[in-house]
Motif scaffolding. Structure first.
Motif, PDB file in Angstrom:
ATOM      1  N   ASP A 113       0.833  -1.209   0.000  1.00  0.00           N
ATOM      2  CA  ASP A 113       0.000   0.000   0.000  1.00  0.00           C
ATOM      3  C   ASP A 113       0.865   1.255   0.000  1.00  0.00           C
ATOM      4  O   ASP A 113       0.538   2.251  -0.664  1.00  0.00           O
ATOM      5  CB  ASP A 113      -0.927  -0.005   1.220  1.00  0.00           C
ATOM      6  CG  ASP A 113      -1.982  -1.092   1.140  1.00  0.00           C
ATOM      7  OD1 ASP A 113      -2.536  -1.307   0.039  1.00  0.00           O
ATOM      8  OD2 ASP A 113      -2.251  -1.732   2.174  1.00  0.00           O
ATOM      9  N   LEU A 114       1.981   1.224   0.731  1.00  0.00           N
ATOM     10  CA  LEU A 114       2.879   2.370   0.725  1.00  0.00           C
ATOM     11  C   LEU A 114       3.494   2.569  -0.659  1.00  0.00           C
ATOM     12  O   LEU A 114       3.647   3.708  -1.127  1.00  0.00           O
ATOM     13  CB  LEU A 114       3.987   2.184   1.760  1.00  0.00           C
ATOM     14  CG  LEU A 114       5.025   3.303   1.810  1.00  0.00           C
ATOM     15  CD1 LEU A 114       4.390   4.629   2.208  1.00  0.00           C
ATOM     16  CD2 LEU A 114       6.160   2.948   2.763  1.00  0.00           C
ATOM     17  N   ALA A 115       3.835   1.468  -1.329  1.00  0.00           N
ATOM     18  CA  ALA A 115       4.399   1.579  -2.670  1.00  0.00           C
ATOM     19  C   ALA A 115       3.429   2.279  -3.614  1.00  0.00           C
ATOM     20  O   ALA A 115       3.839   3.075  -4.470  1.00  0.00           O
ATOM     21  CB  ALA A 115       4.759   0.191  -3.205  1.00  0.00           C
ATOM     22  N   GLU A 116       2.143   2.014  -3.461  1.00  0.00           N
ATOM     23  CA  GLU A 116       1.160   2.688  -4.317  1.00  0.00           C
ATOM     24  C   GLU A 116       1.092   4.182  -3.992  1.00  0.00           C
ATOM     25  O   GLU A 116       0.959   5.010  -4.896  1.00  0.00           O
ATOM     26  CB  GLU A 116      -0.211   2.043  -4.141  1.00  0.00           C
ATOM     27  CG  GLU A 116      -1.352   2.706  -4.910  1.00  0.00           C
ATOM     28  CD  GLU A 116      -1.151   2.746  -6.425  1.00  0.00           C
ATOM     29  OE1 GLU A 116      -1.936   3.438  -7.098  1.00  0.00           O
ATOM     30  OE2 GLU A 116      -0.213   2.084  -6.937  1.00  0.00           O
ATOM     31  N   ARG A 156       2.542  -7.027  -7.645  1.00  0.00           N
ATOM     32  CA  ARG A 156       2.854  -8.383  -7.189  1.00  0.00           C
ATOM     33  C   ARG A 156       3.980  -8.357  -6.156  1.00  0.00           C
ATOM     34  O   ARG A 156       3.900  -9.034  -5.119  1.00  0.00           O
ATOM     35  CB  ARG A 156       3.266  -9.263  -8.368  1.00  0.00           C
ATOM     36  CG  ARG A 156       3.656 -10.670  -7.939  1.00  0.00           C
ATOM     37  CD  ARG A 156       4.148 -11.534  -9.077  1.00  0.00           C
ATOM     38  NE  ARG A 156       4.565 -12.833  -8.573  1.00  0.00           N
ATOM     39  CZ  ARG A 156       5.765 -13.086  -8.058  1.00  0.00           C
ATOM     40  NH1 ARG A 156       6.673 -12.113  -8.007  1.00  0.00           N
ATOM     41  NH2 ARG A 156       6.077 -14.294  -7.613  1.00  0.00           N
ATOM     42  N   ALA A 157       5.025  -7.582  -6.432  1.00  0.00           N
ATOM     43  CA  ALA A 157       6.136  -7.503  -5.484  1.00  0.00           C
ATOM     44  C   ALA A 157       5.668  -6.967  -4.141  1.00  0.00           C
ATOM     45  O   ALA A 157       6.085  -7.457  -3.085  1.00  0.00           O
ATOM     46  CB  ALA A 157       7.247  -6.628  -6.061  1.00  0.00           C
ATOM     47  N   GLY A 158       4.792  -5.969  -4.173  1.00  0.00           N
ATOM     48  CA  GLY A 158       4.263  -5.432  -2.928  1.00  0.00           C
ATOM     49  C   GLY A 158       3.539  -6.482  -2.121  1.00  0.00           C
ATOM     50  O   GLY A 158       3.687  -6.554  -0.890  1.00  0.00           O
ATOM     51  N   ALA A 159       2.773  -7.323  -2.792  1.00  0.00           N
ATOM     52  CA  ALA A 159       2.039  -8.377  -2.086  1.00  0.00           C
ATOM     53  C   ALA A 159       2.991  -9.382  -1.450  1.00  0.00           C
ATOM     54  O   ALA A 159       2.759  -9.857  -0.321  1.00  0.00           O
ATOM     55  CB  ALA A 159       1.092  -9.087  -3.059  1.00  0.00           C
TER      56      ALA A 159
END
Length: 404
Positions: free
Chosen positions: A70-73, A310-313
């Motif tokens: 979520d932070l990456a977004e 995907r990486a964030g997940a």
């Protein structure tokens, strides 16, 4: 700098909404700020006051405990609008994470409490002169009874330092007699930006990311207390996903640059470009070769965004399941490769599809390419391929060194 006070954000949805609103505010002035090197003090005040900088503080301390994905977004949304503003808090989030992983309860309450009130952390990490970038010469030495320490050295590429309330200074313990009783290794010293002996120098002159405040900091007999030192080992020498978290945010910045450049290209071709005469069309947007190229660029950007998601997940999962940390690093490495490719390709192709008019200096459309070319140099993607290939062929997990 002085903390401005901050709102409290309670959810990922609220964080994304606020990031999107701020991005819409920041975007119109991004090219001008870059062209004139107009430092975004007001914009950073808005960012801090919004509460976004406190979203990764643990819930037990009053934060939103926002997941890495979520932070990456949030970071990606800001980078679409202004990549410099998106990069400035990168180190802030990394050193909040270090406190989560390696700080004592008292240190977390002290420094993360300041973050909740709007304080900003900048890094003082990189050095010059060593055989490699990984070597750290800046020493922290015990003085008197070993409860106080002295820091001397010079740091470079200190992103966000001009806007910071707190500095996170990477040091190596120089205590051959063991006077302090601290274990050997590297320590992060958290100290106020206005600590006596600290000189923050506005000398960043990179071709891109021009308003990040990534200048030099000199430390001349700077004194800190023992409780200002955090031993890095617990974060970087164990499977914590510390490196994957930091790299995920770098990938988010590059992915945002790619999307921002694509949006700028679409707007320019729709509004200003003339068609090539051989296309025999009235509008540039109807040139079949232009349409084809935009389709290719859109796929490139979408692929980078999908890899980032995907990486964030995977990083989200690795926070609570150490057995997933290697998978997180490999997933982020792949996202970083695609983000690098998308940012540099699309920011260059912007001119290819837009035509000669787009090169006018006053438009400053080249800031997308300069930003992409500068930020993607942070760590080489050629080593991302190495780690991915070794994992695939040999089952070798990536190393624990904090940058993968």
């Amino acid at each position: 700098m002085t903390a401005v006070g901050a709102e409290r954000i309670a959810s990922a949805e609220q964080a994304r909404d606020i990031a999107a609103r701020l991005a819409a505010e920041f975007a119109p002035g991004a090219a001008r700020r870059d062209r004139d090197r107009e430092l975004p003090f007001a914009e950073l005040d808005r960012l801090a006051a919004s509460g976004l900088l406190a979203t990764t503080v643990p819930a037990a301390l009053g934060g939103a405990d926002l997941a890495p994905g979520d932070l990456a977004e949030v970071v990606r949304l800001l980078a679409v609008a202004d990549p410099s503003i998106a990069q400035i808090p990168h180190s802030h989030f990394v050193y909040v994470n270090l406190l989560r992983l390696a700080g004592s309860d008292a240190q977390q309450r002290r420094y993360l409490g300041q973050v909740l009130d709007g304080a900003r952390i900048a890094n003082a990490q990189s050095e010059r002169g060593g055989a490699t970038a990984a070597e750290i010469a800046t020493a922290v030495r015990p003085v008197d009874d070993g409860q106080r320490f002295r820091i001397d050295g010079i740091k470079y590429y200190c992103t966000g330092s001009l806007f910071a309330d707190l500095l996170a200074v990477l040091t190596r313990l120089d205590d051959p007699d063991g006077r302090s009783g601290l274990p050997p290794g590297q320590y992060i010293a958290y100290l106020s930006a206005d600590t006596p002996g600290v000189e923050i120098i506005d000398d960043w002159n990179g071709i891109g990311q021009r308003t990040t405040g990534s200048g030099t900091i000199a430390f001349d007999s700077v004194t800190v207390d023992r409780d200002q030192l955090v031993h890095r080992s617990a974060a970087v020498d164990a499977p914590t996903a510390y490196g994957a978290f930091a790299q995920l945010l770098h990938a988010a910045i590059d992915t945002g640059i790619a999307r921002g450049a694509l949006i700028a290209a679409v707007d320019f071709v729709r509004e200003k470009s003339r068609p090539w005469f051989e296309a025999e069309v009235a509008r540039a947007v109807d040139d079949p070769l232009v349409v084809q190229r935009f389709g290719e660029l859109a796929v490139t950007v979408t692929a980078a965004e999908a890899a980032l998601d995907r990486a964030g997940a995977v990083v989200d999962s690795a926070r609570h399941r150490p057995e997933h940390v290697a998978d997180a690093s490999i997933a982020v490495a792949g996202a970083k490769v695609l983000a690098d490719r998308a940012a540099t390709e699309v920011s260059s192709a912007l001119f290819e599809v837009s035509g000669t008019r787009s090169t006018a200096a006053d438009l400053n459309l080249h800031h997308y390419w300069r930003n992409a070319r500068t930020h993607t140099l942070h760590d080489p993607v050629r080593w991302k391929y190495q780690h991915i290939g070794r994992a695939l062929l040999h089952g070798t997990p990536p190393p624990l060194h904090g940058v993968i």
